[in-house]
Write an enzyme that holds these catalytic residues in place. Structure first.
Site: not given
Length: 260
Positions: A15, A122
């Site tokens: 992430c 994302e």
């Protein structure tokens, strides 16, 4: 970015961006931190586009089982290294092989932390186009990533605390966008995760799984978030999810008119 120039990160990594938009008082209540530990400095750090190498808020266990808020550099610098630049790529750690990686294998036993967030991003890539999506638990509910931390002494003798976010395979909500997701620690597991005296790897491994997909949601947000310098408060608002057009490919030629 920690007083250094901003760096560009591959948005395909996971992430590499997240959001934290709560007050120090809310953090203290959620993570059972003494209010006198929630200093004013933490109230000025709520942001929607947090990126690696920046200073972030973490929760770790102090003496006498108490919890405290601590600022750390996002991008782990192992205590044993002589090159701080290793931290620029250590912002994530794959949970599946955590005990095989030199930078992390000793930390999983006793240097675990929580990294508060209320959303992470994302990117869905089509050609050269990258469309960001925001992922939440509930409706902007505060949650915590599973993190590891370490202390490193720089050449000037100063102690630098830094951390990394663990990742795992995606649940059904994330899988349509990316092949990895951050490990999110359920609140009932905070005590286990933070306690440095718990070093039974099986107990720890049970936490390193995809979070409950039914408790999560996702929506597209402004592509301006692709640039970590952008911090406009409205950038994390939902936008219409339209098909992504890859403008890197030439448009098809118009069909020639027919005479007959």
């Amino acid at each position: 970015m920690c007083g250094a120039q901003r760096r560009r990160y591959n948005l395909g990594n996971m992430c590499c961006r997240f959001r934290l938009s709560v007050t120090a008082r809310e953090l203290a209540r959620m993570f059972n931190v003494e209010l006198n530990e929630a200093l004013d400095e933490f109230d000025n750090l709520s942001r929607i586009n947090i990126a690696p190498t920046q200073q972030i808020i973490t929760v770790k266990q102090g003496s006498k089982k108490s919890r405290k808020l601590t600022m750390m550099r996002w991008g782990l610098i192992p205590a044993w290294t002589k090159d701080a630049n290793i931290g620029n790529r250590n912002f994530n750690a794959r949970s599946e092989n955590i005990r095989e990686t030199a930078s992390f294998r000793d930390l999983i036993s006793s240097r675990r932390c929580l990294i508060p967030a209320d959303g992470f991003y994302e990117w869905k890539k089509t050609g050269k186009i990258k469309q960001p999506y925001c992922f939440e638990v509930g409706k902007k509910k505060l949650f915590a990533f599973a993190g590891l931390w370490d202390s490193w002494k720089n050449p000037q003798g100063q102690i630098v605390e830094s951390c990394t976010i663990l990742t795992t395979s995606p649940n059904e909500v994330v899988a349509s966008i990316h092949e990895r997701m951050p490990v999110i620690v359920p609140p009932e597991k905070y005590d286990v995760w933070l306690d440095p005296d718990i070093n039974d790897y099986q107990a720890i491994k049970e936490i390193l799984t995809p979070y409950d997909a039914q408790a999560m949601s996702q929506y597209p947000v402004s592509p301006k978030l692709n640039n970590s310098a952008n911090e406009e408060l409205s950038l994390d608002c939902p936008i219409e999810d339209r098909p992504i057009k890859d403008r890197s490919k030439p448009a098809p030629l118009p069909e020639q008119p027919r005479l007959f």
